[in-house]
Design a protein around this motif. Structure first.
Motif, short mmCIF file in Angstrom:
data_model
loop_
_atom_site.label_atom_id
_atom_site.label_comp_id
_atom_site.label_asym_id
_atom_site.label_seq_id
_atom_site.Cartn_x
_atom_site.Cartn_y
_atom_site.Cartn_z
N SER A 86 -5.58 -1.88 -0.47
CA SER A 86 -5.53 -0.85 0.56
C SER A 86 -5.63 0.52 -0.11
O SER A 86 -5.23 0.69 -1.26
N VAL A 87 -6.16 1.51 0.60
CA VAL A 87 -6.45 2.82 0.01
C VAL A 87 -5.27 3.76 0.22
O VAL A 87 -4.90 4.08 1.36
N PHE A 88 -4.68 4.20 -0.87
CA PHE A 88 -3.57 5.14 -0.85
C PHE A 88 -4.15 6.55 -0.75
O PHE A 88 -4.86 7.00 -1.65
N VAL A 89 -3.86 7.27 0.34
CA VAL A 89 -4.50 8.57 0.56
C VAL A 89 -3.58 9.77 0.46
O VAL A 89 -4.05 10.90 0.32
N GLY A 90 -2.26 9.57 0.53
CA GLY A 90 -1.42 10.76 0.41
C GLY A 90 0.05 10.51 0.66
O GLY A 90 0.46 9.43 1.09
N VAL A 91 0.83 11.57 0.38
CA VAL A 91 2.28 11.55 0.56
C VAL A 91 2.71 12.85 1.23
O VAL A 91 2.26 13.93 0.83
N LEU A 92 3.59 12.74 2.21
CA LEU A 92 4.16 13.91 2.87
C LEU A 92 5.66 13.94 2.63
O LEU A 92 6.34 12.94 2.85
N THR A 93 6.17 15.08 2.17
CA THR A 93 7.60 15.31 2.05
C THR A 93 7.97 16.42 3.02
O THR A 93 7.48 17.54 2.90
N ASN A 94 8.84 16.08 3.99
CA ASN A 94 9.11 17.04 5.09
C ASN A 94 10.28 16.56 5.91
O ASN A 94 10.43 15.37 6.19
N ASP A 95 11.14 17.51 6.30
CA ASP A 95 12.19 17.25 7.27
C ASP A 95 13.09 16.07 6.86
O ASP A 95 13.44 15.22 7.68
N GLY A 96 13.45 16.02 5.59
CA GLY A 96 14.40 15.02 5.13
C GLY A 96 13.85 13.63 4.91
O GLY A 96 14.63 12.67 4.84
N GLN A 97 12.55 13.51 4.79
CA GLN A 97 11.98 12.18 4.56
C GLN A 97 10.68 12.25 3.77
O GLN A 97 10.08 13.31 3.64
N ARG A 98 10.28 11.10 3.24
CA ARG A 98 9.01 10.98 2.53
C ARG A 98 8.19 9.91 3.20
O ARG A 98 8.69 8.84 3.56
N MET A 99 6.89 10.21 3.36
CA MET A 99 5.96 9.30 4.05
C MET A 99 4.75 9.06 3.16
O MET A 99 4.13 10.00 2.68
N TRP A 100 4.41 7.78 2.95
CA TRP A 100 3.26 7.38 2.16
C TRP A 100 2.18 6.86 3.11
O TRP A 100 2.46 6.03 3.99
N TYR A 101 0.95 7.31 2.93
CA TYR A 101 -0.14 6.98 3.85
C TYR A 101 -1.19 6.10 3.17
O TYR A 101 -1.63 6.40 2.06
N PHE A 102 -1.57 5.05 3.88
CA PHE A 102 -2.58 4.11 3.39
C PHE A 102 -3.59 3.83 4.50
O PHE A 102 -3.30 4.00 5.69
N TYR A 103 -4.77 3.36 4.09
CA TYR A 103 -5.72 2.77 5.03
C TYR A 103 -5.89 1.31 4.63
O TYR A 103 -6.10 0.99 3.46
N THR A 104 -5.80 0.43 5.64
CA THR A 104 -5.71 -0.99 5.37
C THR A 104 -6.50 -1.80 6.39
O THR A 104 -6.81 -1.32 7.49
N ASP A 105 -6.80 -3.04 6.02
CA ASP A 105 -7.43 -3.97 6.96
C ASP A 105 -6.40 -4.82 7.68
O ASP A 105 -6.72 -5.49 8.66
N ASP A 106 -5.13 -4.80 7.20
CA ASP A 106 -4.09 -5.64 7.79
C ASP A 106 -2.76 -4.89 7.74
O ASP A 106 -1.98 -5.05 6.79
N PRO A 107 -2.45 -4.06 8.72
CA PRO A 107 -1.23 -3.25 8.68
C PRO A 107 0.05 -4.08 8.74
O PRO A 107 1.06 -3.69 8.13
#
Length: 266
Positions: A86-107
């Protein structure tokens, strides 16, 4: 002189850039795989997956502390390995949390893998995973990928890092050279007129031509010395003002000033 430079990466590993912005009226940092922009959309991975966790003790701004950073970094490394290809595209740090973003064929598969990895690598944290169908990769292109202001922040930070590597004391005011380019002489004059109102003056350097359509260059400086450490809000305003006059702000540069005040022409 240390000046802004374009980001380059010779092939191979994805290139990530970090920038500061505002999300939900709160300060945020996004680290994004900018090289994926040239690769394009992967039609075989049409689902956007966001894996997230809340910080235990965020800063007052809702950002991560050094105390938690190491554990979250280990989880990120393990998460990337587990979810490949799956393609790792980014990370967001904001408002007390961290979010990792991917694009996938099977979520569903990747969401389960993310929770399994958290069980091994991120004890005491609750990990959530949400996904939606996004065949045009709008989450990446319209949210994560830097806009003009974000790119300026990236360039500013790059210059400050280069200055620091040369021993610069960035809070010491000095003359800073700024550059902009415009499609017509009239636009250049109008921009300069607005700059004068804001405490700038035209520089002595030759304003060599840029690339069409912005072939009329302008070199300018503040009438009073300015500190590189204060550059972020100023360069943002200069960029937006240049755009109002159909031009482009092309960044800044300055000499290195050591802590004792001695200048170097690095």
């Amino acid at each position: 002189m240390v000046a802004s430079q374009e980001s380059t990466e010779p092939g191979g590993e994805p290139l990530f850039e970090l920038y500061q912005c505002t999300v939900g009226e709160k300060v945020a940092f996004i680290r994004v795989n900018v090289s994926q922009h040239d690769v394009g959309i992967d039609e075989m991975r049409p689902y956007s997956l966001c894996v997230s966790t809340a910080f235990r003790k965020p800063t007052e701004d809702g950002l991560v502390t050094a105390e938690e950073f190491e554990a979250l970094s280990r989880y990120e490394d393990a998460l990337m390995a587990a979810l490949a290809p799956s393609v790792f595209v980014g990370v967001l740090t904001n408002d007390g949390q961290r979010m990792w973003y991917f694009y996938t064929d099977d979520p569903d598969r990747d969401a389960e893998l993310a929770r399994e990895v958290a069980g091994r690598e991120l004890s005491g944290y609750e990990v959530e995973a949400e996904s939606f169908e996004d065949p045009e990769w709008r989450q990446y292109h319209e949210f994560l990928y830097p806009n003009d202001l974000a790119w300026q922040w990236i360039q500013d930070r790059r210059v400050l890092v280069a200055l620091e590597q040369h021993g610069d004391q960035s809070d010491i005011p000095r003359s800073i050279d700024h550059y902009a380019y415009f499609p017509t002489r009239r636009a250049r004059r109008a921009y300069l007129k607005e700059l004068v109102k804001r405490g700038y003056r035209e520089g002595d350097e030759s304003s060599s031509g840029g690339e069409p359509p912005n072939k009329y260059g302008l070199h300018f400086l503040r009438s009073e010395p300015e500190a590189p450490a204060d550059i972020f809000p100023r360069s943002e305003k200069l960029l937006l003002l240049a755009q109002e006059h159909d031009g482009v702000y092309d960044g800044w540069g300055c000499t290195v000033v050591k802590a004792e005040g001695a200048e170097s022409s690095e």
